[in-house]
Design a protein around this motif. Structure first.
Motif, PDB file in Angstrom:
ATOM      1  N   ARG C  33      63.016  53.778   7.946  1.00  0.00           N
ATOM      2  CA  ARG C  33      62.603  52.532   8.456  1.00  0.00           C
ATOM      3  C   ARG C  33      61.747  51.801   7.093  1.00  0.00           C
ATOM      4  N   SER C  34      61.810  49.789   7.495  1.00  0.00           N
ATOM      5  CA  SER C  34      61.418  49.053   6.421  1.00  0.00           C
ATOM      6  C   SER C  34      59.810  49.384   6.132  1.00  0.00           C
ATOM      7  N   THR C  35      59.576  49.114   4.805  1.00  0.00           N
ATOM      8  CA  THR C  35      58.150  49.909   4.536  1.00  0.00           C
ATOM      9  C   THR C  35      57.647  48.388   3.932  1.00  0.00           C
ATOM     10  N   ILE C  36      56.485  47.816   4.581  1.00  0.00           N
ATOM     11  CA  ILE C  36      55.975  46.593   3.981  1.00  0.00           C
ATOM     12  C   ILE C  36      54.519  47.638   3.277  1.00  0.00           C
ATOM     13  N   LEU C  37      53.951  46.882   2.573  1.00  0.00           N
ATOM     14  CA  LEU C  37      52.778  47.084   1.435  1.00  0.00           C
ATOM     15  C   LEU C  37      52.280  46.419   1.248  1.00  0.00           C
ATOM     16  N   ASN C  38      51.014  46.030   1.656  1.00  0.00           N
ATOM     17  CA  ASN C  38      49.631  45.466   1.418  1.00  0.00           C
ATOM     18  C   ASN C  38      48.201  45.305   0.450  1.00  0.00           C
ATOM     19  N   VAL C  39      48.333  44.859  -0.502  1.00  0.00           N
ATOM     20  CA  VAL C  39      47.456  45.374  -1.401  1.00  0.00           C
ATOM     21  C   VAL C  39      46.269  44.650  -1.659  1.00  0.00           C
ATOM     22  N   VAL C  51      49.760  50.168   4.367  1.00  0.00           N
ATOM     23  CA  VAL C  51      51.204  50.514   4.678  1.00  0.00           C
ATOM     24  C   VAL C  51      51.809  50.464   6.509  1.00  0.00           C
ATOM     25  N   LYS C  52      53.052  49.939   6.078  1.00  0.00           N
ATOM     26  CA  LYS C  52      54.308  49.743   8.010  1.00  0.00           C
ATOM     27  C   LYS C  52      55.027  50.628   7.314  1.00  0.00           C
ATOM     28  N   LEU C  53      55.812  51.784   8.132  1.00  0.00           N
ATOM     29  CA  LEU C  53      56.554  52.074   7.692  1.00  0.00           C
ATOM     30  C   LEU C  53      57.458  52.428   9.031  1.00  0.00           C
ATOM     31  N   SER C 264      59.350  51.218  -6.626  1.00  0.00           N
ATOM     32  CA  SER C 264      59.407  49.657  -7.490  1.00  0.00           C
ATOM     33  C   SER C 264      59.154  48.887  -6.138  1.00  0.00           C
ATOM     34  N   LEU C 265      58.667  49.752  -5.535  1.00  0.00           N
ATOM     35  CA  LEU C 265      57.641  48.917  -4.281  1.00  0.00           C
ATOM     36  C   LEU C 265      56.943  48.471  -4.272  1.00  0.00           C
ATOM     37  N   ILE C 266      55.546  49.367  -4.632  1.00  0.00           N
ATOM     38  CA  ILE C 266      54.733  49.463  -5.241  1.00  0.00           C
ATOM     39  C   ILE C 266      54.615  48.012  -6.421  1.00  0.00           C
ATOM     40  N   ASP C 267      55.244  48.833  -7.384  1.00  0.00           N
ATOM     41  CA  ASP C 267      55.417  47.774  -8.615  1.00  0.00           C
ATOM     42  C   ASP C 267      55.016  46.100  -8.481  1.00  0.00           C
ATOM     43  N   ASP C 268      56.814  45.703  -7.736  1.00  0.00           N
ATOM     44  CA  ASP C 268      56.584  44.133  -6.835  1.00  0.00           C
ATOM     45  C   ASP C 268      55.477  44.389  -6.304  1.00  0.00           C
ATOM     46  N   THR C 269      54.929  44.879  -5.717  1.00  0.00           N
ATOM     47  CA  THR C 269      53.982  44.304  -4.646  1.00  0.00           C
ATOM     48  C   THR C 269      52.919  44.126  -4.834  1.00  0.00           C
ATOM     49  N   LEU C 270      52.047  45.039  -6.864  1.00  0.00           N
ATOM     50  CA  LEU C 270      50.937  44.898  -7.627  1.00  0.00           C
ATOM     51  C   LEU C 270      51.939  43.504  -8.111  1.00  0.00           C
TER      52      LEU C 270
END
Lengths: 204, 246, 275
Positions: C33-39, C51-53, C264-270
């Protein structure tokens, strides 16, 4: 019910709880509304519509919701349930859906031995009518004791609609009190429902 | 007044608000899928989340089913990371139990409890970040969640707090203003019928000032109502549109 | 009427879909499922992430506190992870003490942290043998739609990378710690990892990233945790359908790809936050 509501008027209006909708002298209260001090107010958020069932009567105001209306089993409602356990006196089941609206959480129901069928009540045996795992169509008789709803299957249209044999395949009804496994041709006793298409759709 | 000057000479508060100004509000309905109703609200830096489950069967433990109305069960909980000092117990301490009880009483007054006899409705509120006015944020979030769940209620419940500093009543007090020891009045109101469901006061306040403070609090409730109302109407029409599309 | 069929015979309902190689929510068998991250959305915490999975939502908040180190390892600080599944997130959790599932997940996260060599614990030292940082990592599920382990670990990783601890100086005379209000530092994360959960349906079909319905119907579950550079960190397979070595190898392969995506998702979000 749908046949009578031929005079449904949609007021293109969104209302919210507590909103004043009209006077008691002009309208009846329908679902999603309540009355206080001679006026009618909304109790839900949704679209307003008024419905005239009988010409001579006042139209009833209703608030329609987009999202599925919450349901709880009420007296006389038709429910689908799954048999959980049986004893010699009664059978316990989980109510899965009410009037074909699936519930998110099940309610506990109970079918007593004397409510299984309408005739020859004294000859009924619970184990000859239901087995755990069966899907049963039943009607809510009363709210029962604190623990569960009292259900009945004492109508021709009510009873087992789906049962699996020991081989794990759905059995085919052969009479009102018997089902046969298509694989092993094993016969088992059940209180079979005379399936009505408008009652249920998945049994076929 | 101790230490901090809560109201500047020009009449502005520490965070730059005017005395009668609410904090910035952000809210959303229907944020979660599992719950029957849910809502998220931000009032300044206070962030709260509410979910509603039910009506469902009364499950063991505390409550016995009532034959004439639904049981309303509220649980207030604060995330361990929501305050400056880490909280060891998210719920179950006296403060949260008190909050839970207040919430329960507030909603018993507005939900049409007679419609679902022998059932139970659960309202869970969670503070994710606390910055004063926790009870208010919880009430507002819970109201929205109940509307989202489609549970009939008589009216909205909107809550707002107010304080009293230098002969000036302040609306929607933040943690900094709350913690200075001045009086804080919390009001939960049914805005359409202008009835007060809950009234709570901390610290002393002269009776002569009460009316003034109460008026400011109820004005805050009505402002809150306007914001919540707009969000609900928008949500309903958005749902209607998405229904038409599908 | 599909809804009725689903409540009465969930297994048959799923079989009908899986025959066509799709899942009822429209995903392919191996699709995540699509993963959305907010930090950093919670300012009272030292580090936080949401995190929304799909629908599963987990928020992780990290608070640092002072503690005394153990005698054996006077230079090392420690992490205390805790997974909370409150009744708020699903009707299946009841109020009361933490459920078994919450405790098992907490323990799994703790074990993984221990074995993963995630960060250099000596970084958390304030004064050797006297004072270290202990980071309480609280992961709270807000909406439970299956696959809690994956979501928790993403939230934990992202929150740890978001952590800003104030610089501490110890007053030589009084021995009291003083927090700097201007200077802070982040943690040095050496070795990132990510989990991928598989569920086995009907003893035969492997589904990636199960929803809560799929978890309930599953005959077995398996979670594979691998590091960013593809090394195996932990496998959690609590009983259920036996799997062959080939199947497990296949899962590990898929988990390695997934771990790279998550990192890479975490990297991009940060990156997007810092900019």
């Amino acid at each position: 019910m749908a046949a009578h509501s031929d005079h449904v008027k949609h007021h293109n209006r969104i209302c919210v709880p507590g909103e004043h909708l009209g006077l008691e002298s002009e309208y009846h209260t329908g679902p999603g509304t309540y009355r206080r001090n001679g006026s009618i107010y909304a109790s839900l958020a949704g679209h307003l519509c008024s419905r005239t069932e009988v010409e001579t009567e006042l139209p009833a105001l209703t608030v329609l919701q987009q999202e599925i209306q919450i349901t709880v089993p009420r007296q006389k409602s038709l429910v689908t349930c799954k048999v959980v356990s049986i004893t010699s006196k009664f059978c316990r089941c989980d109510i899965l859906s009410v009037e074909s609206v699936p519930l998110t959480e099940t309610f506990r129901g109970m079918i007593r031995k004397e409510d299984i069928r309408a005739t020859e009540k004294d000859k009924v045996e619970v184990y000859k009518s239901f087995r755990p795992g069966d899907i049963v169509l039943a009607r809510v008789l009363s709210l029962g004791d604190a623990q569960s709803y009292l259900l009945t299957t004492a109508e021709n249209e009510l009873g087992v609609v789906l049962a699996k044999s020991e081989a794990g395949v759905p059995m085919v009804p052969t009479s009102w009190c018997e089902m046969t496994c298509p694989k092993t041709h094993d016969k088992q006793l059940r209180k079979v429902a005379k399936v009505q298409p408008h009652y249920i759709a998945y049994a076929s | 007044m101790a230490g901090l000057e809560l109201l500047s000479d020009e009449g502005f508060r520490l965070d730059g608000r005017r005395p009668s100004e609410l904090r910035k509000i952000r809210l959303r309905l229907g944020v979660f899928d599992q719950a029957d109703g849910s809502a998220y609200i931000e009032q300044g830096n206070t962030k709260a989340l509410a979910t509603v489950y039910g009506p469902h069967e009364v499950l063991g433990g505390k409550g016995k089913p009532l034959h004439d109305k639904v049981i309303i069960n509220c649980q207030y909980s604060m995330a361990t990371f929501s305050t400056n000092e880490r909280k060891n117990r998210p719920q179950g301490d006296r403060k949260s139990t008190e909050m839970s009880l207040h919430l329960q009483r507030t909603f018993e007054a507005t939900i049409q409890t007679h419609l679902y006899p022998r059932s139970q409705i659960d309202i869970f509120v969670q503070i994710l970040q606390a910055d004063g006015g926790n009870y208010c944020a919880c009430v507002n979030a819970a109201t929205l969640a109940i509307i989202n769940a489609g549970i009939p209620m008589k009216d909205y419940v909107c809550a707002c707090s107010s304080g009293y500093v230098n002969n000036t009543p302040l609306t929607d007090v933040s943690y900094l203003e709350e913690s200075q020891g001045g009086p804080v009045v919390t009001v939960a109101m049914l805005p359409k019928s202008e009835q007060i469901a809950l009234f709570k006061m901390d610290n002393r306040l002269h009776v002569d000032h009460l009316e003034q403070v109460l008026e400011v609090a109820s004005k805050g409730c009505k402002d809150m109502y306007a914001v919540m109302n707009a969000a609900v109407k928008e949500h309903v029409s958005r749902m209607a549109k998405s229904m038409e599309c599908s | 009427m599909a809804a009725e069929f689903k409540t009465a015979q969930p297994v048959e309902y799923y079989k009908q879909f899986l025959k066509e190689e799709v899942r009822p929510d429209g995903r392919e068998l191996g699709e995540i499922r699509s993963t959305i991250l907010n930090v950093g959305s919670i300012s009272t915490a030292h580090g936080s992430a949401l995190v929304k999975l799909g629908n599963t939502t987990v928020v992780c908040g990290i608070k640092g506190e002072f503690a005394s180190p153990t005698v054996e390892e006077p230079k090392k600080g420690y992490l205390v992870p805790n997974v909370d599944l409150p009744p708020l997130c699903s009707a299946q959790f009841k109020p009361g003490p933490p459920s078994i599932q919450a405790q098992v997940t907490s323990q799994l996260v703790a074990d993984t942290l221990l074995s993963s060599n995630l960060l250099n614990y000596e970084d958390l030292c304030i004064k050797e043998g006297n004072m270290v940082w202990v980071l309480y990592c609280d992961m709270m599920c807000l909406d439970y739609d299956g696959n809690i382990i994956d979501a928790c670990l993403i939230a934990l990783l992202a929150a740890l990378r978001n952590v800003r601890l104030p610089v501490v100086t110890i007053d030589e005379d009084t021995g009291l710690a003083e927090l700097s209000s201007t200077e802070d530092r982040s943690l040095n994360i050496v070795n990132q990892f990510a989990a991928t959960t598989f569920s086995v349906f009907d003893d035969s079909i492997l589904l990636v990233d199960p929803t809560v319905e799929e978890e309930d119907l599953a005959t077995g579950l398996m979670t594979v945790i691998v590091t960013q550079d593809g090394r195996l960190c932990n496998i959690h397979k609590p009983g259920g359908t036996p799997l062959s070595t080939d199947q497990i190898q296949d899962c590990i392969g898929r988990a390695q790809t997934r771990a790279k995506e998550i990192c890479s998702l975490i990297d991009d979000t940060l990156d997007s936050i810092e900019r």
